[in-house]
Design a protein around this motif. Structure first.
Motif, PDB file in Angstrom:
ATOM      1  N   GLU A  61       0.828  -1.207   0.000  1.00  0.00           N
ATOM      2  CA  GLU A  61       0.000   0.000   0.000  1.00  0.00           C
ATOM      3  C   GLU A  61       0.862   1.257   0.000  1.00  0.00           C
ATOM      4  O   GLU A  61       0.533   2.240  -0.688  1.00  0.00           O
ATOM      5  N   GLN A  62       1.968   1.230   0.741  1.00  0.00           N
ATOM      6  CA  GLN A  62       2.853   2.392   0.742  1.00  0.00           C
ATOM      7  C   GLN A  62       3.530   2.569  -0.609  1.00  0.00           C
ATOM      8  O   GLN A  62       3.671   3.691  -1.112  1.00  0.00           O
ATOM      9  N   ALA A  63       3.939   1.469  -1.225  1.00  0.00           N
ATOM     10  CA  ALA A  63       4.584   1.551  -2.548  1.00  0.00           C
ATOM     11  C   ALA A  63       3.630   2.121  -3.587  1.00  0.00           C
ATOM     12  O   ALA A  63       4.039   2.887  -4.468  1.00  0.00           O
ATOM     13  N   ASP A  64       2.379   1.751  -3.487  1.00  0.00           N
ATOM     14  CA  ASP A  64       1.388   2.278  -4.429  1.00  0.00           C
ATOM     15  C   ASP A  64       1.164   3.777  -4.231  1.00  0.00           C
ATOM     16  O   ASP A  64       0.878   4.497  -5.190  1.00  0.00           O
ATOM     17  N   LYS A  65       1.325   4.238  -2.985  1.00  0.00           N
ATOM     18  CA  LYS A  65       1.042   5.640  -2.682  1.00  0.00           C
ATOM     19  C   LYS A  65       2.268   6.530  -2.872  1.00  0.00           C
ATOM     20  O   LYS A  65       2.210   7.556  -3.540  1.00  0.00           O
ATOM     21  N   LEU A  66       3.398   6.135  -2.258  1.00  0.00           N
ATOM     22  CA  LEU A  66       4.635   6.914  -2.341  1.00  0.00           C
ATOM     23  C   LEU A  66       5.786   6.014  -1.933  1.00  0.00           C
ATOM     24  O   LEU A  66       5.914   5.654  -0.766  1.00  0.00           O
ATOM     25  N   SER A  67       6.628   5.651  -2.880  1.00  0.00           N
ATOM     26  CA  SER A  67       7.684   4.680  -2.603  1.00  0.00           C
ATOM     27  C   SER A  67       8.802   5.256  -1.748  1.00  0.00           C
ATOM     28  O   SER A  67       9.349   4.576  -0.881  1.00  0.00           O
ATOM     29  N   THR A  68       9.158   6.517  -1.997  1.00  0.00           N
ATOM     30  CA  THR A  68      10.248   7.111  -1.220  1.00  0.00           C
ATOM     31  C   THR A  68      10.132   8.622  -1.233  1.00  0.00           C
ATOM     32  O   THR A  68       9.528   9.205  -2.137  1.00  0.00           O
ATOM     33  N   GLY A 299      14.036   7.191   7.928  1.00  0.00           N
ATOM     34  CA  GLY A 299      12.577   7.156   7.950  1.00  0.00           C
ATOM     35  C   GLY A 299      11.971   6.822   6.606  1.00  0.00           C
ATOM     36  O   GLY A 299      10.922   7.361   6.229  1.00  0.00           O
ATOM     37  N   HIS A 300      12.590   5.905   5.870  1.00  0.00           N
ATOM     38  CA  HIS A 300      12.095   5.519   4.534  1.00  0.00           C
ATOM     39  C   HIS A 300      10.650   5.031   4.626  1.00  0.00           C
ATOM     40  O   HIS A 300      10.332   4.167   5.451  1.00  0.00           O
ATOM     41  N   PRO A 301       9.745   5.566   3.822  1.00  0.00           N
ATOM     42  CA  PRO A 301       8.333   5.184   3.924  1.00  0.00           C
ATOM     43  C   PRO A 301       8.074   3.687   3.803  1.00  0.00           C
ATOM     44  O   PRO A 301       7.201   3.150   4.489  1.00  0.00           O
ATOM     45  N   LEU A 302       8.821   3.001   2.923  1.00  0.00           N
ATOM     46  CA  LEU A 302       8.598   1.562   2.761  1.00  0.00           C
ATOM     47  C   LEU A 302       9.039   0.774   3.989  1.00  0.00           C
ATOM     48  O   LEU A 302       8.593  -0.359   4.196  1.00  0.00           O
ATOM     49  N   ALA A 303       9.925   1.361   4.805  1.00  0.00           N
ATOM     50  CA  ALA A 303      10.326   0.722   6.059  1.00  0.00           C
ATOM     51  C   ALA A 303       9.382   1.092   7.197  1.00  0.00           C
ATOM     52  O   ALA A 303       9.075   0.266   8.057  1.00  0.00           O
ATOM     53  N   CYS A 304       8.919   2.334   7.203  1.00  0.00           N
ATOM     54  CA  CYS A 304       8.037   2.788   8.278  1.00  0.00           C
ATOM     55  C   CYS A 304       6.646   2.160   8.190  1.00  0.00           C
ATOM     56  O   CYS A 304       6.002   1.930   9.219  1.00  0.00           O
ATOM     57  N   ALA A 305       6.177   1.886   6.975  1.00  0.00           N
ATOM     58  CA  ALA A 305       4.824   1.319   6.814  1.00  0.00           C
ATOM     59  C   ALA A 305       4.665  -0.006   7.552  1.00  0.00           C
ATOM     60  O   ALA A 305       3.702  -0.185   8.315  1.00  0.00           O
TER      61      ALA A 305
END
Length: 432
Positions: A61-68, A299-305
């Motif tokens: 879901e995070q990758a679909d929204k904003l990968s980084t 705080g990479h989004p794909l790690a935080c999700a």
């Protein structure tokens, strides 16, 4: 050798890694179709197990929204995880600095302590592991430090409590606590208290023995830090995120650190992530002065999700309750029975799903079955133990003179008992 991959901590031509192709829950499978019960949780980071659907879904879901997105920007997922972490540790803390893993979390915690105090020295114990980067490996007490020296010239090592092999000739936990604290204060004085920025401790020592501190020790360290103006850093990289039955291990011991480092279980290692939790007091150091540290992937989004999802899973699946129950009702009595039954088992110790079995040649003298830092033929008994477990479908965690029990926290009671059965069979084969 594994093709063009250069493996860590290994003699490249002497290894033959198994080819893992899938995993589910507390097990993983190799290309030949053999299944292993993961009693090591890989590197004690896979707290929610292999391929947990909620963590996988969160990454999708995070990758679909904003990968980084760069750390300088606001990101909802990053902020949400930071808020969840701060809420979990209480009002004394104000913010989270995200890193890529545990070593750089400890590097930055030391940098923060030095910046806050204006001092340079940092104290850590001999039986410890804090990471493989320059300051982190110097902080590390175990032999992995030796070939990486010289490193950070400001690091000073001391003896932490270890009642079974007490360096202080203690015969009780209370004596061990009192004498270990006296030793630490003497060393602080002799090193010059006004030169020491921080003391960093694994709350429960991990790879170097699953050493649970005696009652009163960590509050005693806290008191010494307060007395001499030293920052107390709790390294929770391995012990944090439920491993001991509390979200953070220090919450077992009535103590409040100044800085807390984490990684591993924050998202079960699905995407690299670590961090430092700052007290409000230390955070103020950089209110109007820039902090001289940063990481491209902080705080990479794909790690935080999956980190956010981890908090949800812990609550919905009652992970902490599960860990406490299995630790006290299943693991403790099983290991104590093993200790009483086999002469080669000297001590068992731990909390939650974080346990060690220590092997001896003689229960009276407590001579180790395998000497300190042994390798090759000298480490044959531990090699034999490990080989037996793998042959019987359990992937063990062994280090030095010990076997550790550190499975995924989602392990079922039946799986846990099966793993303990194999451990006992391997011990019986050694005893024979």
């Amino acid at each position: 050798m594994d093709g063009n991959v250069f493996h860590s901590w290994s003699a490249q031509d002497l290894i033959d890694p198994i080819d893992v192709v899938s995993g589910s829950g507390a097990t993983f499978q190799d290309r030949a179709g053999k299944s292993y019960l993961d009693f090591a949780a890989q590197l004690v980071n896979l707290n929610l197990g292999h391929q947990h659907p909620r963590l996988i879904q969160a990454i999708h879901e995070q990758a679909d929204k904003l990968s980084t997105i760069a750390p300088a920007f606001h990101n909802d997922t990053r902020s949400q995880l930071a808020s969840l972490i701060v809420d979990a540790v209480g009002e004394n803390y104000g913010s989270v600095f995200f890193t890529n893993g545990g070593a750089d979390a400890n590097e930055n915690a030391v940098r923060m302590a030095r910046g806050y105090t204006g001092r340079q020295k940092v104290m850590s114990t001999y039986r410890s592991y804090h990471g493989a980067t320059t300051t982190a490996i110097t902080l590390t007490g175990d032999p992995r430090r030796w070939n990486n020296e010289p490193g950070d010239g400001g690091v000073v090592h001391f003896f932490g409590p270890y009642c079974y092999r007490s360096p202080f000739w203690a015969t009780t936990e209370q004596e061990e606590c009192e004498r270990a604290l006296k030793h630490l204060e003497d060393q602080i004085i002799l090193e010059g208290a006004n030169t020491i920025a921080a003391i960093i401790l694994e709350t429960v020592v991990g790879t170097n023995g699953i050493l649970v501190p005696p009652e009163g020790y960590l509050p005693g360290v806290r008191a010494l830090c307060d007395k001499y103006g030293i920052v107390y850093i709790a390294d929770e990289v391995m012990a944090g995120f439920g491993r001991t039955g509390e979200l953070f291990a220090y919450q077992n011991f009535d103590v409040t650190p100044d800085l807390i480092t984490f990684a591993k279980g924050v998202n079960s290692g699905y995407v690299p992530l670590g961090g430092v939790i700052l007290s409000r007091e230390i955070q103020k150091t950089w209110s109007t002065t820039p902090y001289n540290g940063g990481l491209t992937y902080s705080g990479h989004p794909l790690a935080c999700a999956p980190g956010v999802a981890t908090f949800e899973v812990f609550k919905e699946e009652k992970i902490l309750e599960h860990v406490k129950d299995l630790g006290e009702r299943v693991v403790r009595p099983r290991l104590e029975a093993i200790r009483d039954k086999y002469d080669i088992v000297g001590e068992v110790r731990g909390l939650g799903l974080f346990w060690a079995i220590e092997f001896v040649k003689d229960k009276q003298t407590r001579e180790p079955l395998v000497a300190f830092n042994a390798s090759g033929a000298d480490a044959a008994p531990i090699t034999q133990f490990s080989a037996y477990c793998k042959e019987h479908g359990v992937w063990p965690f062994v280090h030095g003179n010990r076997a550790h029990i550190t499975p995924p926290l989602i392990i079922t009671e039946d799986e846990l008992n099966r793993g303990l059965d194999v451990y006992e069979e391997a011990i019986a084969s050694l005893a024979a």
